[in-house]
Design a protein around this motif. Structure first.
Motif, PDB file in Angstrom:
ATOM      1  N   TRP A 114       6.256  55.076  32.784  1.00 50.81           N
ATOM      2  CA  TRP A 114       7.589  55.794  33.529  1.00 50.81           C
ATOM      3  C   TRP A 114       7.584  57.091  33.031  1.00 50.81           C
ATOM      4  O   TRP A 114       8.095  58.061  34.016  1.00 50.81           O
ATOM      5  CB  TRP A 114       8.832  55.129  32.962  1.00 50.81           C
ATOM      6  CG  TRP A 114       8.948  53.837  33.905  1.00 50.81           C
ATOM      7  CD1 TRP A 114       8.702  52.692  33.369  1.00 50.81           C
ATOM      8  CD2 TRP A 114       9.302  53.757  35.254  1.00 50.81           C
ATOM      9  NE1 TRP A 114       9.015  51.451  34.493  1.00 50.81           N
ATOM     10  CE2 TRP A 114       9.178  52.400  35.644  1.00 50.81           C
ATOM     11  CE3 TRP A 114       9.551  54.569  36.177  1.00 50.81           C
ATOM     12  CZ2 TRP A 114       9.772  52.002  36.848  1.00 50.81           C
ATOM     13  CZ3 TRP A 114      10.027  54.352  37.564  1.00 50.81           C
ATOM     14  CH2 TRP A 114       9.845  52.994  38.026  1.00 50.81           C
ATOM     15  N   LEU A 115       7.400  57.648  31.955  1.00 47.21           N
ATOM     16  CA  LEU A 115       7.475  58.947  31.609  1.00 47.21           C
ATOM     17  C   LEU A 115       6.125  59.874  31.965  1.00 47.21           C
ATOM     18  O   LEU A 115       6.485  60.850  32.474  1.00 47.21           O
ATOM     19  CB  LEU A 115       7.254  59.055  29.941  1.00 47.21           C
ATOM     20  CG  LEU A 115       8.560  58.617  29.339  1.00 47.21           C
ATOM     21  CD1 LEU A 115       8.333  58.583  27.873  1.00 47.21           C
ATOM     22  CD2 LEU A 115       9.808  59.389  29.738  1.00 47.21           C
ATOM     23  N   PHE A 118       6.648  59.850  36.292  1.00 48.94           N
ATOM     24  CA  PHE A 118       8.168  59.800  36.815  1.00 48.94           C
ATOM     25  C   PHE A 118       8.374  60.542  37.928  1.00 48.94           C
ATOM     26  O   PHE A 118       8.792  60.057  39.201  1.00 48.94           O
ATOM     27  CB  PHE A 118       8.918  60.586  35.490  1.00 48.94           C
ATOM     28  CG  PHE A 118      10.426  60.952  35.999  1.00 48.94           C
ATOM     29  CD1 PHE A 118      11.422  59.948  35.804  1.00 48.94           C
ATOM     30  CD2 PHE A 118      10.708  62.105  36.594  1.00 48.94           C
ATOM     31  CE1 PHE A 118      12.753  60.335  36.517  1.00 48.94           C
ATOM     32  CE2 PHE A 118      11.868  62.286  37.234  1.00 48.94           C
ATOM     33  CZ  PHE A 118      12.990  61.319  36.988  1.00 48.94           C
ATOM     34  N   ASP A 160      11.317  66.766  36.572  1.00 47.97           N
ATOM     35  CA  ASP A 160      10.508  66.090  35.657  1.00 47.97           C
ATOM     36  C   ASP A 160       9.724  67.164  34.767  1.00 47.97           C
ATOM     37  O   ASP A 160       9.608  67.076  33.550  1.00 47.97           O
ATOM     38  CB  ASP A 160       9.166  65.556  36.300  1.00 47.97           C
ATOM     39  CG  ASP A 160       8.250  64.692  35.761  1.00 47.97           C
ATOM     40  OD1 ASP A 160       8.360  64.593  34.525  1.00 47.97           O
ATOM     41  OD2 ASP A 160       7.181  64.459  36.491  1.00 47.97           O
ATOM     42  N   ILE A 164      11.776  65.660  31.705  1.00 46.14           N
ATOM     43  CA  ILE A 164      10.947  64.513  31.075  1.00 46.14           C
ATOM     44  C   ILE A 164       9.575  64.956  30.339  1.00 46.14           C
ATOM     45  O   ILE A 164       9.350  64.427  29.310  1.00 46.14           O
ATOM     46  CB  ILE A 164      10.422  63.702  32.499  1.00 46.14           C
ATOM     47  CG1 ILE A 164      11.681  63.164  33.127  1.00 46.14           C
ATOM     48  CG2 ILE A 164       9.547  62.464  32.230  1.00 46.14           C
ATOM     49  CD1 ILE A 164      12.649  62.254  32.375  1.00 46.14           C
ATOM     50  N   CYS A 165       9.181  65.833  30.638  1.00 40.75           N
ATOM     51  CA  CYS A 165       7.831  66.356  30.000  1.00 40.75           C
ATOM     52  C   CYS A 165       8.172  66.981  28.708  1.00 40.75           C
ATOM     53  O   CYS A 165       7.255  66.615  27.788  1.00 40.75           O
ATOM     54  CB  CYS A 165       7.263  67.862  31.062  1.00 40.75           C
ATOM     55  SG  CYS A 165       6.236  67.099  32.389  1.00 40.75           S
TER      56      CYS A 165
END
Length: 173
Positions: A114-115, A118, A160, A164-165
């Motif tokens: 998921w990461l 994403f 993202d 997220i990154c």
């Protein structure tokens, strides 16, 4: 050249094209899953060597915007049947990587998947919505819908990149 750009199965009626698109999507998912499963242990061990530093914004946007760009081009030139190979390739790549990441990281594979994916996971429903609207509506091109999908894909890429990154870059494997 013109006879190659007009297959008869999508020009008769647009109604059967939605199930055809769904079938091709599922076929691409299954094909990617099988190819990833058959890749062997060297493929899965190579997943661990992936560099988890922050990726470039261009790389992230290519995942979310490039399939949408190809789809918009196919709709713009009046060839909605080109959405079928685009859907197959997108489904194949998505399932190939998702299964590979899940197997490579074992119990934490679902989280890492998921990461890492994403942007792809969030842009797939958007891409499907665009495909369904493009196939089922009789109008050839809807610039407002296309621009809103591009704006949403850009927003997903920016989320993202900004949120997220950095989390993924801080993880130690």
């Amino acid at each position: 050249m013109d006879r190659f750009l007009h297959p008869h199965f999508l020009t008769i009626s647009r109604k059967p094209s939605v199930p055809v698109l769904a079938f091709i999507w599922i076929l691409g998912l299954i094909s990617g899953l099988l190819f990833s499963y058959r890749a062997g242990t060297s493929f899965f061990s190579a997943m661990h060597t992936a560099d988890f530093r922050c990726v470039s914004i261009i790389g992230l946007l290519s995942v979310s915007v490039l399939p949408l760009l190809f789809s918009a081009l196919a709709v713009f030139i009046g060839q909605p049947w080109l959405l079928v190979p685009i859907a197959f390739v997108k489904a194949f790549c998505f399932s190939f990587l998702a299964f590979g990441i899940t197997v490579a990281f074992g119990g934490a594979g679902w989280l890492i998947r998921w990461l890492l994916m994403f942007c792809d996971c969030c842009s797939l429903p958007l891409l499907w919505l665009y495909w369904l609207r493009s196939i089922s509506h009789s109008s050839k091109h809807n610039p407002g819908g296309t621009l809103s999908c591009f704006a949403a894909a850009l927003a997903i890429g920016c989320v993202d990149y900004c949120l997220i990154c950095p989390i993924l870059a801080d993880l130690k494997f």
